[in-house]
Design a protein around this motif. Structure first.
Motif, short mmCIF file in Angstrom:
data_model
loop_
_atom_site.label_atom_id
_atom_site.label_comp_id
_atom_site.label_asym_id
_atom_site.label_seq_id
_atom_site.Cartn_x
_atom_site.Cartn_y
_atom_site.Cartn_z
N UNK A 135 0.84 -1.21 0.00
CA UNK A 135 0.00 0.00 0.00
C UNK A 135 0.87 1.26 0.00
N UNK A 136 1.94 1.25 0.78
CA UNK A 136 2.83 2.40 0.81
C UNK A 136 3.46 2.63 -0.57
N UNK A 137 3.89 1.52 -1.20
CA UNK A 137 4.50 1.65 -2.53
C UNK A 137 3.47 2.16 -3.53
N UNK A 138 2.25 1.75 -3.39
CA UNK A 138 1.20 2.22 -4.29
C UNK A 138 0.92 3.71 -4.08
N UNK A 139 0.91 4.12 -2.80
CA UNK A 139 0.72 5.55 -2.50
C UNK A 139 1.87 6.38 -3.05
N UNK A 140 3.11 5.90 -2.91
CA UNK A 140 4.26 6.62 -3.46
C UNK A 140 4.17 6.71 -4.97
N UNK A 141 3.65 5.65 -5.59
CA UNK A 141 3.48 5.67 -7.05
C UNK A 141 2.45 6.72 -7.47
N UNK A 142 1.35 6.81 -6.73
CA UNK A 142 0.34 7.81 -7.05
C UNK A 142 0.89 9.23 -6.91
N UNK A 144 4.06 10.15 -7.13
CA UNK A 144 5.02 10.41 -8.22
C UNK A 144 4.30 10.65 -9.54
N UNK A 145 3.22 9.92 -9.79
CA UNK A 145 2.46 10.10 -11.02
C UNK A 145 1.79 11.48 -11.07
N UNK A 146 1.23 11.89 -9.95
CA UNK A 146 0.58 13.22 -9.90
C UNK A 146 1.59 14.34 -10.14
N UNK A 147 2.75 14.22 -9.52
CA UNK A 147 3.78 15.23 -9.69
C UNK A 147 4.24 15.31 -11.15
N UNK A 148 4.40 14.18 -11.76
CA UNK A 148 4.85 14.16 -13.15
C UNK A 148 3.77 14.74 -14.06
N UNK A 149 2.49 14.35 -13.81
CA UNK A 149 1.39 14.85 -14.66
C UNK A 149 1.28 16.38 -14.56
N UNK A 150 1.40 16.92 -13.38
CA UNK A 150 1.30 18.38 -13.19
C UNK A 150 2.40 19.11 -13.96
N UNK A 151 3.61 18.60 -13.80
CA UNK A 151 4.71 19.28 -14.46
C UNK A 151 4.63 19.13 -15.99
N UNK A 152 4.13 17.99 -16.44
CA UNK A 152 4.00 17.79 -17.88
C UNK A 152 2.92 18.72 -18.47
N UNK A 153 1.78 18.89 -17.78
CA UNK A 153 0.73 19.80 -18.27
C UNK A 153 1.22 21.26 -18.26
N UNK A 154 1.93 21.59 -17.20
CA UNK A 154 2.46 22.95 -17.12
C UNK A 154 3.43 23.21 -18.26
N UNK A 155 4.25 22.21 -18.58
CA UNK A 155 5.21 22.38 -19.67
C UNK A 155 4.49 22.51 -20.99
N UNK A 168 12.42 15.82 -16.39
CA UNK A 168 13.10 14.51 -16.40
C UNK A 168 13.19 13.92 -15.00
N UNK A 169 13.43 14.76 -14.01
CA UNK A 169 13.49 14.25 -12.63
C UNK A 169 12.16 13.67 -12.19
N UNK A 170 11.07 14.35 -12.53
CA UNK A 170 9.74 13.84 -12.17
C UNK A 170 9.44 12.53 -12.88
N UNK A 171 9.91 12.41 -14.16
CA UNK A 171 9.68 11.15 -14.87
C UNK A 171 10.47 10.02 -14.22
N UNK A 172 11.69 10.29 -13.83
CA UNK A 172 12.51 9.26 -13.18
C UNK A 172 11.89 8.82 -11.85
N UNK A 173 11.38 9.76 -11.09
CA UNK A 173 10.73 9.40 -9.82
C UNK A 173 9.51 8.52 -10.06
N UNK A 174 8.77 8.82 -11.15
CA UNK A 174 7.61 8.00 -11.47
C UNK A 174 8.02 6.57 -11.82
N UNK A 175 9.07 6.44 -12.64
CA UNK A 175 9.51 5.10 -13.02
C UNK A 175 10.05 4.33 -11.80
#
Length: 362
Positions: A135-142, A144-155, A168-175
């Motif tokens: 569950x913790x890993x799933x929460x961390x994944x969510x 990281x995904x939210x952070x990446x999506x926000x930065x990608x839309x802003x870009x 790129x840092x946000x994408x790496x954290x997501x992966x």
């Protein structure tokens, strides 16, 4: 005076000489025998030495030997005791074997406990921890995904609002979060699956081997107690407290050989007589259906008829002196077994020697 004394002494000496000659010359009357020697009651009877044994359907008296070696600590019966099959007769020191049994029992119980633990997997506590990690890993994944999506839309809206390095840092954290979640999920599934079937089968074999080792040691421990193999009477106890016993028997200082620890016989009220027929007289034995025999108990006038039982069909050395096969003798004999019922007024014992005559029924 001296001459008269000498003359009287001479007369007394002569009279004493005549009296002695008369007494010694009288015929000696033989004393009647205390018992009559055994006489052949048959016209062409065969004489044989016999030994009384307790009646057995097969073989002789039961000689009991230990199956293990050790010092004798307890003797639980006395000669003449009637015992039941399985009754303890004698105990050999079993302290070392008892400690071995205790150790193997502990190992067997430990192996069984390990097997039980494998079969009980997964533990609910372990499963709860694994589930929480997933569950913790799933929460961390969510996150990281939210952070990446926000930065990608802003870009996409304004490229200058987010640098490429931050994107790129946000994408790496997501992966990284995706990989961590995959590992946590697989770990949770592995924990929930329980123990590996191969581990369980291997532990089952280890537990079975430990149990068999314990059972074998316990069975060997039971061998340190000699038990009666059949119902009967204890005829002889050849062991003593503190003496050493082995599967070869107990050392006897008289014969300088090994004797059975105990000898048992049947308690049926009947006795066997084992006769030893000299090999040169075997040809004169009648056919089994025509054999008759009579036994004379030595030292008495008692004579008892015998019933033919069987012939032991093996001519062996006569070993009546020491009962040892190493005894050097030139005579070989054929054992013939007879049976009789002891009269109430006659006292006989197994091992007693008797005179036997074997004849032919007309």
């Amino acid at each position: 005076m001296n001459n008269r004394f000498i003359f009287l002494l001479s007369v007394v000496g002569v009279l004493a000489a005549f009296a002695t000659a008369w007494l010694t010359g009288r015929p000696t009357v033989a004393q009647p025998p205390v018992f009559n020697p055994a006489q052949n009651p048959y016209a062409q009877g065969i004489y044989a030495n016999g030994i009384i044994e307790s009646a057995q359907s097969h073989g002789q008296n039961v000689n009991i030997y230990p199956e293990v070696s050790g010092t004798i600590r307890r003797i639980l019966v006395s000669e003449g005791d009637a015992v039941r099959a399985g009754a303890p007769l004698l105990q050999i020191d079993d302290s070392i074997q008892r400690a071995t049994v205790a150790q193997l029992r502990a190992q067997m119980e430990a192996a069984a406990t390990t097997l039980q633990a494998l079969r009980a997997q997964p533990r609910k506590e372990t499963l709860a921890v694994s589930q929480a990690q997933e569950r913790q890993a799933r929460a961390d994944l969510e996150t990281a995904r939210n952070q990446y999506d926000k930065q990608q839309r802003s870009y996409q809206i304004e490229p200058r609002s987010v640098s490429l390095d931050a994107l790129d840092t946000a994408r790496n954290k997501l992966e990284t979060a995706q990989a961590a979640h995959a590992v946590a999920q697989r770990q949770y599934e592995l924990t929930r699956a329980g123990a590996w079937s191969y581990d369980i089968r291997n532990q089952e074999r280890l537990a079975s081997a430990a149990d068999r080792a314990y059972q074998a040691a316990a069975a060997l421990l039971d061998r340190y107690t000699l038990r009666a193999p059949v119902d009967g009477v204890v005829l002889s106890v050849n062991a003593a407290l503190g003496s050493y016993a082995s599967p070869q028997g107990v050392y006897d200082s008289y014969t300088q050989g090994a004797l059975p620890a105990l000898v048992m016989g049947a308690d049926t009220g009947q006795y066997d007589v084992r006769c030893y027929i000299d090999e040169i007289l075997i040809s004169r034995l009648p056919a089994p259906e025509r054999i008759v025999a009579q036994m004379a108990i030595r030292g008495t006038n008692v004579k008892l008829p015998l019933q033919y039982v069987r012939v032991q069909p093996y001519v062996s050395p006569k070993i009546a002196l020491s009962n040892q096969r190493q005894e050097r003798v030139d005579v070989r004999v054929l054992p013939v077994i007879f049976r009789f019922t002891r009269p109430r007024d006659v006292r006989v014992y197994p091992g007693q020697l008797v005179d036997v005559y074997v004849g032919r029924r007309n």
